[in-house]
Scaffold this motif. Structure first.
Motif, PDB file in Angstrom:
ATOM      1  N   ALA A 510       0.833  -1.207   0.000  1.00 43.32           N
ATOM      2  CA  ALA A 510       0.000   0.000   0.000  1.00 43.32           C
ATOM      3  C   ALA A 510       0.866   1.255   0.000  1.00 43.32           C
ATOM      4  O   ALA A 510       0.552   2.240  -0.681  1.00 43.32           O
ATOM      5  N   THR A 511       1.969   1.230   0.742  1.00 42.59           N
ATOM      6  CA  THR A 511       2.848   2.406   0.806  1.00 42.59           C
ATOM      7  C   THR A 511       3.460   2.712  -0.555  1.00 42.59           C
ATOM      8  O   THR A 511       3.435   3.854  -1.034  1.00 42.59           O
ATOM      9  N   GLY A 512       3.998   1.676  -1.198  1.00 47.54           N
ATOM     10  CA  GLY A 512       4.610   1.884  -2.498  1.00 47.54           C
ATOM     11  C   GLY A 512       3.605   2.309  -3.546  1.00 47.54           C
ATOM     12  O   GLY A 512       3.870   3.214  -4.353  1.00 47.54           O
ATOM     13  N   ARG A 513       2.465   1.678  -3.531  1.00 42.51           N
ATOM     14  CA  ARG A 513       1.434   2.031  -4.508  1.00 42.51           C
ATOM     15  C   ARG A 513       0.947   3.457  -4.291  1.00 42.51           C
ATOM     16  O   ARG A 513       0.689   4.203  -5.243  1.00 42.51           O
ATOM     17  N   ALA A 514       0.793   3.851  -3.028  1.00 39.14           N
ATOM     18  CA  ALA A 514       0.338   5.212  -2.733  1.00 39.14           C
ATOM     19  C   ALA A 514       1.367   6.246  -3.185  1.00 39.14           C
ATOM     20  O   ALA A 514       1.013   7.269  -3.779  1.00 39.14           O
ATOM     21  N   MET A 515       2.655   5.999  -2.912  1.00 41.46           N
ATOM     22  CA  MET A 515       3.683   6.953  -3.330  1.00 41.46           C
ATOM     23  C   MET A 515       3.694   7.099  -4.849  1.00 41.46           C
ATOM     24  O   MET A 515       3.788   8.209  -5.390  1.00 41.46           O
ATOM     25  N   GLU A 516       3.611   5.976  -5.552  1.00 40.04           N
ATOM     26  CA  GLU A 516       3.607   6.035  -7.013  1.00 40.04           C
ATOM     27  C   GLU A 516       2.369   6.766  -7.525  1.00 40.04           C
ATOM     28  O   GLU A 516       2.439   7.547  -8.480  1.00 40.04           O
ATOM     29  N   SER A 517       1.222   6.536  -6.883  1.00 37.66           N
ATOM     30  CA  SER A 517      -0.010   7.190  -7.318  1.00 37.66           C
ATOM     31  C   SER A 517       0.008   8.677  -6.998  1.00 37.66           C
ATOM     32  O   SER A 517      -0.549   9.481  -7.751  1.00 37.66           O
ATOM     33  N   VAL A 518       0.640   9.077  -5.884  1.00 37.71           N
ATOM     34  CA  VAL A 518       0.802  10.507  -5.597  1.00 37.71           C
ATOM     35  C   VAL A 518       1.601  11.159  -6.722  1.00 37.71           C
ATOM     36  O   VAL A 518       1.268  12.247  -7.206  1.00 37.71           O
ATOM     37  N   GLY A 519       2.662  10.476  -7.155  1.00 36.13           N
ATOM     38  CA  GLY A 519       3.436  10.990  -8.272  1.00 36.13           C
ATOM     39  C   GLY A 519       2.602  11.101  -9.535  1.00 36.13           C
ATOM     40  O   GLY A 519       2.679  12.100 -10.269  1.00 36.13           O
ATOM     41  N   GLY A 520       1.761  10.088  -9.813  1.00 40.11           N
ATOM     42  CA  GLY A 520       0.902  10.135 -10.987  1.00 40.11           C
ATOM     43  C   GLY A 520      -0.086  11.284 -10.935  1.00 40.11           C
ATOM     44  O   GLY A 520      -0.365  11.927 -11.954  1.00 40.11           O
ATOM     45  N   ALA A 521      -0.629  11.567  -9.732  1.00 43.38           N
ATOM     46  CA  ALA A 521      -1.572  12.682  -9.593  1.00 43.38           C
ATOM     47  C   ALA A 521      -0.873  14.017  -9.834  1.00 43.38           C
ATOM     48  O   ALA A 521      -1.413  14.905 -10.508  1.00 43.38           O
ATOM     49  N   HIS A 522       0.339  14.185  -9.288  1.00 43.74           N
ATOM     50  CA  HIS A 522       1.092  15.422  -9.533  1.00 43.74           C
ATOM     51  C   HIS A 522       1.399  15.575 -11.025  1.00 43.74           C
ATOM     52  O   HIS A 522       1.338  16.692 -11.569  1.00 43.74           O
ATOM     53  N   GLN A 523       1.731  14.466 -11.677  1.00 47.09           N
ATOM     54  CA  GLN A 523       2.004  14.532 -13.114  1.00 47.09           C
ATOM     55  C   GLN A 523       0.758  14.953 -13.881  1.00 47.09           C
ATOM     56  O   GLN A 523       0.833  15.771 -14.802  1.00 47.09           O
ATOM     57  N   GLU A 524      -0.409  14.417 -13.489  1.00 42.24           N
ATOM     58  CA  GLU A 524      -1.656  14.786 -14.155  1.00 42.24           C
ATOM     59  C   GLU A 524      -1.962  16.266 -13.954  1.00 42.24           C
ATOM     60  O   GLU A 524      -2.540  16.920 -14.833  1.00 42.24           O
ATOM     61  N   LEU A 525      -1.553  16.813 -12.797  1.00 38.11           N
ATOM     62  CA  LEU A 525      -1.782  18.227 -12.505  1.00 38.11           C
ATOM     63  C   LEU A 525      -0.708  19.133 -13.120  1.00 38.11           C
ATOM     64  O   LEU A 525      -0.763  20.351 -12.952  1.00 38.11           O
ATOM     65  N   GLY A 526       0.284  18.552 -13.771  1.00 38.45           N
ATOM     66  CA  GLY A 526       1.316  19.346 -14.427  1.00 38.45           C
ATOM     67  C   GLY A 526       2.484  19.735 -13.548  1.00 38.45           C
ATOM     68  O   GLY A 526       3.339  20.527 -13.953  1.00 38.45           O
ATOM     69  N   ASP A 527       2.552  19.172 -12.336  1.00 43.72           N
ATOM     70  CA  ASP A 527       3.658  19.474 -11.425  1.00 43.72           C
ATOM     71  C   ASP A 527       4.699  18.355 -11.584  1.00 43.72           C
ATOM     72  O   ASP A 527       4.766  17.413 -10.787  1.00 43.72           O
ATOM     73  N   TYR A 528       5.544  18.467 -12.618  1.00 49.65           N
ATOM     74  CA  TYR A 528       6.435  17.372 -12.979  1.00 49.65           C
ATOM     75  C   TYR A 528       7.593  17.208 -12.004  1.00 49.65           C
ATOM     76  O   TYR A 528       8.115  16.098 -11.844  1.00 49.65           O
ATOM     77  N   ASP A 529       7.994  18.287 -11.335  1.00 45.52           N
ATOM     78  CA  ASP A 529       9.069  18.162 -10.341  1.00 45.52           C
ATOM     79  C   ASP A 529       8.619  17.281  -9.177  1.00 45.52           C
ATOM     80  O   ASP A 529       9.346  16.370  -8.759  1.00 45.52           O
TER      81      ASP A 529
END
Length: 689
Positions: A510-529
């Motif tokens: 769950a921890t790894g999946r959540a971290m990766e999904s947080v990154g995916g959400a930021h990418q969808e919002l255009g915050d690539y850093d």
């Protein structure tokens, strides 16, 4: 849980009671009310009188207490005028059997489903209400809204067009909706009441003593539900005179309303086992009962329960539901009477045991419903073989029909189990089984709205019981559905909450999946850093746990974020790391795709010669992977690159090769032009659910 047969002898319903009563036929009485409703449809509204065009649909209100035939009158009116509405009839019930208002969000979903339109998972009632109004704006539809509790329930669903008509059924006036005149129901006229009795008793018993029959109608106050129960009692006692029943009613609970008085008499004439079964039916979710539900509640065999349900229907206690599976409905007026009886005659522990039996039976049926779809595998056949014969479905189609017919009751069972608070273990098992059955028969995308509601219930239980692992799983599933429907900000908040819950549960998945999904959400919002940073955190965890396949994928996600940010050097470095990882893992197809992505980034970076060499290498790996679509896409990329390098002849050769691979698919969007969403996004449901 063992099944216990209904006791023989005096505890069984008589043959006359089990015989279905002749209740089918034309609609009885209410000629005046129908005439008034027809006139109300045609009359000019206040807007028309004032010279303005009516902005919304006309609302007809049929008001009265439960048991007076409100829904029957509404259905008869709908039958008579349905031909005027080319787009058909939509029906929805706006309150639960116990009188609790149904949320507008759920009603709107039902109406959208009736129109064959999708309803976004997790959308709120304002959004869904607007979707219903927009869908009906260019349609001519007749809406039947049954058991409305408040005006805002109806108002939220009214189409913004005068071409539609809404028929609302309620216990009183709907104050707040303009230009509505209620048609208030009282008792049936004597002629119609006698005809209703005749359907149960036959004409002889009525005509031999018409004054006694009229006295019985008077004792029932012309109340349709009371008359139905009285007719059922007379049908079950063929030797009893009508005058005997009228006399008994006169002495039974004179202070009670007619339906309650007739119910006491009819209920008292039932065998003890049938009385208990009838009382326990008040626990049935959504007021819908099938033989398995009745069997589990009463602790008897399915066959005995089915016989009892048929007998109670013949006596007027239940209504048959028109569905693909045997199903019955407890009338609305009967619910408070049955609830009162369970409160006085059944101990709380017995009622809780009955609920537990019902939930356990439902779980096993859902497991069987899913298992019948997995008979291609030995494990699936083994799961099916260990189930009792009474719980097995003959075919996957029969299981799907059962799931579709029982879905409202199944979802209601999940809501009631969670609200109960004392059967959380069974509630969690029920929701897990329901999710799996829906996914097996309907598919994740089609069942998304129902899955969203179930995961919210799972989250409620997890928070109440302080279960961080299940809380993380529910939050991840809800966030995935939010992300799929464009609510990325809400999804990001839930992914972060899931990360906290996963850490509290010490759950690395769950921890790894959540971290990766947080990154995916930021990418969808255009915050690539931030996206690259969160992907990096997830990568560090995967590397620490030696999860090589996931690590290779994460190198690609980091490279994608850098590509979107225009950092082509970092993107190339991470794609090369991904290529090396896929090579070590022996994943030929992933190796070829990563090479194609590297070629794309090299072209973006202004290095066409390097891109050409990498693309040639990717073609060879795609050929080894036997991935025709990727091979064709790479050929097209080679053709584009060669054209830019001034070699049109070679470009034509590669383009022709791509077209031969794809056949008639001449317009191909290269998979190398944009990362494959399924390759780098985690959207699958958690195995925990």
């Amino acid at each position: 849980m063992t099944d216990q047969a209904v006791a023989a002898g005096g505890d069984e319903l008589s043959e006359d009671a089990r015989r279905p009563a002749a209740t089918e036929g034309r609609f009885l009485g209410r000629a005046r009310e129908l005439r008034e409703l027809h006139i109300d449809i045609e009359r000019a509204g206040l807007d028309t009188i004032s010279g303005r065009k009516a902005p919304r649909a006309r609302v007809l209100l049929i008001a009265g207490r439960p048991g007076y035939g409100r829904t029957a009158l509404a259905e008869e009116l709908v039958r008579q005028v349905a031909h005027r509405y080319r787009d058909g009839v939509l029906r929805a019930r706006l309150s639960e059997p116990d009188g609790t208002p149904v949320p507008t969000e759920r009603t709107a979903r039902e109406l959208l489903a009736g129109l064959g339109l999708p309803a976004p998972a997790g959308a709120d009632e304002d959004e869904l209400g607007q979707a219903v109004r927009e869908a009906l704006a260019d349609r001519r539809v007749l809406l039947l809204l049954d058991d409305a509790v408040a005006a805002d329930q109806v108002d939220a669903l009214l189409p913004d067009t005068p071409d539609c008509l809404a028929v609302a059924v309620s216990g009183g006036p709907l104050t707040g909706i303009a230009d509505v005149r209620p048609c208030t129901l009282g008792g049936l006229d004597t002629k119609s009441a006698l005809e209703l009795l005749t359907r149960y008793t036959g004409s002889v018993r009525i005509t031999v003593d018409p004054s006694a029959a009229e006295r019985l109608v008077e004792e029932c106050a012309g109340h349709p539900a009371a008359l139905v129960l009285a007719g059922g009692w007379l049908a079950a006692h063929p030797k009893a005179a009508v005058a005997d029943l009228a006399k008994q009613l006169h002495t039974v609970g004179e202070d009670a309303a007619p339906p309650a008085r007739v119910f006491r008499l009819a209920y008292g004439a039932l065998p003890v086992a049938a009385q208990r079964t009838l009382r326990l039916l008040s626990l049935a979710p959504a007021g819908l009962v099938d033989p398995h539900t009745a069997s589990a509640l009463a602790g008897c065999s399915v066959e005995s329960a089915h016989t009892t349900l048929d007998g109670l229907t013949a006596l007027g206690f239940l209504h048959r539901v028109d569905s693909s599976v045997p199903q019955y409905e407890v009338p609305g007026f009967l619910h408070p009477l049955l609830r009162a009886l369970t409160g006085s005659q059944d101990r709380p522990a017995e009622l809780q045991l009955a609920r537990a039996r019902m939930l356990e039976r439902t779980v096993r049926l859902l497991q069987s419903c899913r298992a019948i779809t997995e008979t291609d595998s030995p494990q699936g056949r083994e799961k099916l073989a260990v189930l009792p014969r009474a719980l097995r479905f003959p075919t996957a189609r029969a299981a799907g029909e059962w799931l579709g017919a029982r879905q409202p009751a199944l979802l209601a069972a999940a809501r009631l189990a969670v609200a109960d608070g004392e059967l959380d273990t069974l509630a969690r098992r029920l929701m897990a089984a329901l999710v799996r059955a829906l996914v097996a028969h309907v598919g994740t995308q089609a069942a998304a709205p129902e899955l969203y509601a179930i995961h919210q219930l799972v989250l409620d239980v997890a928070e109440r019981r302080d279960l961080p692992r299940e809380r993380a799983a529910a939050l991840l599933n809800l966030a995935d559905l939010d992300a799929q429907t464009g609510r990325t900000v809400k999804a990001l908040a839930r992914y972060r909450a899931a990360l906290d819950a996963g850490r509290a549960a010490n759950d690395p998945y769950a921890t790894g999946r959540a971290m990766e999904s947080v990154g995916g959400a930021h990418q969808e919002l255009g915050d690539y850093d931030r996206a690259a940073d969160w992907y990096g955190r997830a990568l560090a965890q995967r590397l620490a746990r030696d999860e090589r396949t996931d690590a290779a994928r994460l190198y690609g996600r980091i490279a994608t974020a850098h590509t979107y940010a225009g950092r082509y050097g970092e993107a190339q470095r991470n794609w090369r790391a991904a290529i090396a990882a896929h090579r070590r893992n022996g994943d030929v197809a992933a190796h070829a795709r990563a090479l194609s992505e590297l070629a794309r980034v090299q072209e973006y970076a202004g290095r066409p010669e390097e891109s050409l060499r990498t693309c040639h290498e990717a073609v060879e790996w795609a050929r080894r992977a036997e991935d025709d679509r990727l091979l064709a896409a790479l050929r097209l990329r080679l053709a584009d690159t060669l054209e830019r390098l001034g070699d049109p002849a070679a470009a034509r050769l590669h383009r022709g090769a791509a077209e031969r691979i794809l056949g008639d698919e001449r317009q191909v969007e290269p998979s190398v032009a944009k990362p494959d969403a399924n390759a780098y996004e985690i959207r699958s449901a958690s195995g925990e659910d």
